[in-house]
Design an enzyme around this catalytic site. Structure first.
Site, PDB file in Angstrom:
ATOM      1  N   ASP A 111     -87.983 -32.317  38.172  1.00  0.00           N
ATOM      2  CA  ASP A 111     -87.146 -33.517  38.249  1.00  0.00           C
ATOM      3  C   ASP A 111     -87.854 -34.863  38.099  1.00  0.00           C
ATOM      4  OD1 ASP A 111     -84.562 -34.354  38.260  1.00  0.00           O
ATOM      5  OD2 ASP A 111     -84.349 -34.479  40.427  1.00  0.00           O
ATOM      6  N   HIS A 380     -89.644 -38.139  44.188  1.00  0.00           N
ATOM      7  CA  HIS A 380     -89.240 -38.732  42.901  1.00  0.00           C
ATOM      8  C   HIS A 380     -87.978 -39.578  43.001  1.00  0.00           C
ATOM      9  CE1 HIS A 380     -87.412 -34.695  43.103  1.00  0.00           C
ATOM     10  NE2 HIS A 380     -86.390 -35.248  42.491  1.00  0.00           N
TER      11      HIS A 380
END
Length: 974
Positions: A111, A380
């Site tokens: 991701d 993230h």
């Protein structure tokens, strides 16, 4: 903090582990991978029953539950620092090894928005056998997919090359979520539990978007759909195995409905495998890579080029997040730096003061609160600035709480050591903010967390300019005081400090006593200049000079004009201006900018028509204050630059300080849908080539690329710590204390995105409160170094770390009668030997992790199986040490050489070294037993295992370029 977590645990995360464990126990064929440890640890500590804990142990032993990556989070790759990536990985791995004896060996980096070349090296050093990524440029992925090049052996580091290479799998266009379209129904498929609802699960158990259940009537159609997708993907890979990810974000909170539907499909396809031409099985990532590894394929090698930036469509360049939430990015790095200082400070205290009065267990908890906060923000959707305001506040609160804990710990250590030193002076208090009271003797305690001698300035606010500064021996210390750039009522006192590695010094600030006083900086204010009327022909130039540079300003415009590097007498034309990209927020009108994306609709526009200038000059420092106004009559400014040039007196080391042009910016509050940049233009013929760093670890070459669409945004790159431009002779280096977006949009130019304030009406962004209406003022700092390549090469690594790890300043007041000066104050006493490494090495970690696991693997596994892993006290005898070589092979004739270090002598200030064990990056493997898979390449046709680095004999270690070496160190008990 806990509110957000409880909400997330309650609505979703706790249910995943509870229901998945239950379902895995029901069917021997079922498997599951778990990635981020933060939620798993919360479930383990707060929710899991003893039975569930035993089941987890059982499933891990059977290989049906597999921990993948195993860090606290799945860290971002673009804007994080390597130190913090290692911290969060180590934090998760320590827990897994201590609790289960398990050591993840595969990654699942599906991701993060773009892939850095640091990551494969990091995972190789941690003992991983394969790495998996997904988000790379859409056009590049399509090309790799078509040519069956989605799998390769990645040599992420040019210096470590095949020694730390790793097999890498890029997910195909479907990425990590199951494709949910069903050709035979208008309902979705494969997501039978629907989507989690926040903050509460639905009362009736009916979740939104629950997929069409598998029934006898549609079983064949469902199987056909799944098989068709598997076959489509099989064509993109070289081996007969297809990794078919089943799940997505926030899935498996009701695992029973997931597995029961999937079981029907798996069984049906396998019963009819002759007809379908495929067989399917539940698998972990490890199972998949094991199958691919056992094939006899020769893999291509990829060099150290990264996959940044990342675009998903022609107008979707994910380069906005390099600068989103600049304040959070700055605090995350300050917290990381304070943690680094606190760890080595505490380690030395435990080693040198075994009789000290501080409770070590409490101290470790204080450090752990900051380890957790710094680890989690590397996510993230954390430091990237791509979270909602509520989650951003959680990160901020946790960081502030952890920082407060570590400051308290450091202050209490100082207090304890100095009260133990019965030498007449007793602190009444040690605190972390200056009081600014001129009538009290104030102490400043300054700790240098780097393992080098550092000479720099610290700034303290005082309420009068009549002050003197003395060291521990009562000698006068060079200092300069001047009116504050922040407030009318205080003054900025700059003190020149020279401190050896991992040591502290004490300075006293006294009301003027008639003796030597601090130099008083004088101010000259220049008339505000109207840029629209400035006469380009007549220049009124005035210079600001130190031993390294002459900076020339033009009084006609109040802007910088040129910089001369005095050693070579090379002059570079040098101008700086603030500009803004105006961006669109209305999806009906075209591409938008948001937390993730940067979509400028035209060139950047200059922001100011008038510039005010004030010069504060003194014998130690000149500070040039420039204020940028939207027009000549404006009252307020949105932009300011404070440029500092330092002059170092005889007898002090001026190398780093003299070559540093320090700039601090003040930017904001911005208007809506504005992206603020500082553009520096020079006459260097750079051919529009830019260099930027990957995570403060290695540099990447960034040639300007022209695209059909979105060229400006697709030429933005993350600068985590370093960026530079150069011509054949001269280099201009930028060093940063937080991440920014950076680009070279013209020859001789470099621009840095400092701040963004956005609003848009994209429904997804509105639903998730991702509109980045950030009205803050940001205060980033950038150090500029200008010089020959040879000179900048010797300076930039140490300077970057000196900016990252500026000294920690604490304040104290003396109680009782004022001692008469120069009453001798003990400095770090004689037996406190500084810890010092050569300038091409960095002491990356010196800490007491507290883990209780055995470093002998067989013993560790045995004690877990026998249930002997009791909750005991932390282990304070094991010290974690990491040493990193800062240079690449061939980068510098001297600094790129291998360095031999005698660990016994390096650490003698901490006691007598008894034993040293070399470990993998996160500490869980003995390097002598770590054997990673060696994948077959044209370069190395044989398949074999990697064995690790040569081991240290007699505590002597040779560190080669770019290596990061990790050790457990044990000392003799005092």
């Amino acid at each position: 903090y806990f509110f957000f977590f409880q909400e997330s645990m309650h609505a979703y995360a706790a249910n995943v582990y509870t229901t998945v464990i239950e379902e895995l126990m029901k069917g021997k064929q079922r498997k599951f991978i778990a990635v981020e440890q933060e939620f798993f640890r919360l479930w383990w500590d707060m929710v899991a029953t003893d039975t569930q804990k035993q089941q987890v142990h059982h499933l891990l032993q059977e290989g049906r539950l597999e921990f993948v990556i195993g860090g606290q989070v799945m860290h971002d790759e673009a804007v994080t620092l390597i130190d913090d990536q290692i911290l969060q990985l180590t934090e998760g791995h320590g827990f897994l090894y201590e609790t289960f004896g398990s050591r993840p060996q595969f990654s699942w980096h599906v991701d993060p928005f773009g892939a850095s070349a640091t990551t494969p090296t990091l995972f190789a050093l941690a003992g991983f056998n394969a790495h998996l990524i997904s988000r790379i440029d859409y056009d590049l992925k399509a090309d790799m997919q078509k040519n069956k090049k989605l799998q390769f052996v990645w040599q992420g580091s040019p210096s470590l090359s095949e020694k730390q290479e790793i097999f890498t799998h890029v997910m195909d266009q479907y990425s990590y979520c199951t494709p949910s379209q069903l050709p035979f129904s208008n309902r979705s498929g494969f997501f039978w539990n629907g989507f989690a609802t926040f903050p509460d699960p639905p009362k009736d158990g009916v979740y939104p978007n629950m997929s069409l259940p598998v029934t006898d009537g549609n079983l064949h159609l469902y199987a056909q759909t799944m098989v068709a997708n598997i076959k489509e993907r099989a064509a993109w890979f070289q081996t007969g195995e297809v990794l078919w990810p089943w799940g997505c974000d926030k899935q498996f909170f009701n695992a029973s409905v997931q597995y029961s539907n999937m079981d029907l499909l798996v069984d049906y396809i396998n019963k009819h495998s002759a007809e379908f031409g495929v067989t399917v099985q539940y698998a972990t990532v490890g199972d998949y890579f094991q199958a691919v590894y056992s094939r006899n394929v020769t893999w291509e090698i990829r060099d150290s080029q990264d996959f940044l930036p990342y675009s998903t469509e022609p107008f979707q360049a994910w380069t906005g997040f390099y600068a989103s939430r600049s304040t959070l990015k700055g605090i995350a790095r300050r917290a990381s730096s304070l943690l680094y200082a606190g760890e080595s400070f505490f380690t030395q205290y435990v080693r040198k003061h075994p009789e000290g009065s501080i409770c070590k267990c409490k101290a470790l908890k204080q450090l752990q609160s900051l380890r957790w906060a710094v680890s989690e923000v590397q996510h993230h959707d954390g430091i990237t600035g791509t979270e909602s305001p509520k989650v951003k506040d959680m990160y901020m609160n946790n960081l502030m709480y952890g920082m407060l804990n570590v400051k308290k710990l450091m202050a209490s250590i100082i207090f304890d050591i100095n009260n133990a030193k019965k030498n007449g002076e007793v602190y009444s208090s040690v605190y972390t903010k200056g009081s600014g009271k001129p009538d009290v003797d104030q102490y400043v305690v300054v700790y240098n967390p780097l393992a080098w001698n550092i000479t720099t300035f610290i700034m303290v606010s005082v309420s009068s300019e009549a002050v003197s500064v003395y060291d521990e021996l009562g000698r006068s210390v060079p200092a300069q005081v001047q009116s504050s750039m922040e407030s009318q009522s205080t003054y900025d006192l700059y003190i020149l400090v020279a401190i050896s590695g991992l040591s502290y010094r004490k300075y006293s600030i006294k009301p003027l006593d008639g003796k030597q006083s601090a130099f008083i900086g004088s101010s000259i204010k220049y008339k505000r200049r109207d840029l629209t009327r400035a006469d380009q022909q007549s220049r009124q130039l005035f210079p600001v000079v130190n031993n390294c540079y002459q900076i020339v300003f033009d009084q006609n415009t109040n802007l910088m004009h040129s910089i001369t590097e005095r050693e070579t007498n090379q002059t570079v034309q040098f101008t700086q201006e603030f500009l803004e990209y105006h961006v669109n927020g209305d999806t009906k009108k075209g591409p938008i900018s948001d937390n993730y994306l940067f979509a400028p609709n035209a060139s950047a526009v200059p922001v100011s028509k008038a510039v005010g200038l004030e010069v504060m000059s003194g014998s130690l420092m000149t500070e040039i204050r420039q204020y940028f106004y939207s027009n000549v009559t404006s009252q307020d400014y949105i932009y300011a630059v404070y440029t500092r040039l330092y002059s170092v007196p005889e007898g002090y080391d001026e190398k780093l300080l003299c070559h540093r042009i320090e700039q601090e910016y003040s930017v904001g509050p911005l208007e809506l849908n504005r992206e603020a940049i500082l553009r520096t233009s020079t006459n260097l013929n750079t051919r529009q080539l830019l260099y930027t760093d990957n995570n403060g670890y290695q540099m990447q070459k960034r040639p300007f690329k022209a695209y059909v669409n979105n060229t400006v945004a697709r030429n933005y790159y993350p600068m985590v710590q370093t960026a530079y431009i150069e011509d054949d002779t001269t280099r201009l280096m930028l060093l940063a204390e937080r991440a920014h977006g950076v680009s070279s949009q013209g020859n001789g130019q470099v621009e840095v995105m400092l701040h963004r304030r956005l609003w848009n009406n994209l429904q997804w962004d509105l639903n998730n409160n991702l509109t980045l209406n950030d009205s803050s003022v940001v205060r980033p700092v950038i150090w500029l170094i200008l010089g020959t390549k040879a000179v900048t090469n010797t300076l930039y690594r140490t300077s970057g770390l000196a900016l990252e790890h500026r000294p920690v300043v604490m304040f104290g007041a003396l109680s009782g009668d004022k001692p008469k000066l120069p009453r001798r104050l003990q400095q770090n006493s004689v037996h406190d030997l500084p810890v010092t490494v050569p300038p091409n090495l960095h002491l990356q970690t010196l800490s007491i992790p507290g883990w209780r696991y055995s470093s002998n693997h067989a013993e560790q596994v045995r004690s877990i199986r026998m249930g002997k892993q009791k909750q005991g006290d932390a282990d304070f005898s094991r010290v974690l040490l990491r040493i990193r070589h800062l240079y690449e092979v061939g980068e510098d004739p001297v600094l790129s050489q291998p360095v031999t270090v005698d660990l016994k002598s390096l650490l003698k200030g901490l006691g007598s070294v008894l034993a040293v064990e070399e470990r993998s990056l996160t500490g869980t493997w003995d390097v002598n037993t770590l054997e990673r898979w060696k994948w077959k390449t044209a370069q190395y046709p044989g398949k074999r295992f990697f064995n690790s680095t040569e081991t240290s004999e007699d505590f002597i270690v040779t560190v080669h370029p770019k290596e990061i070496r990790t050790f457990f160190v044990y000392f003799q008990v005092q």
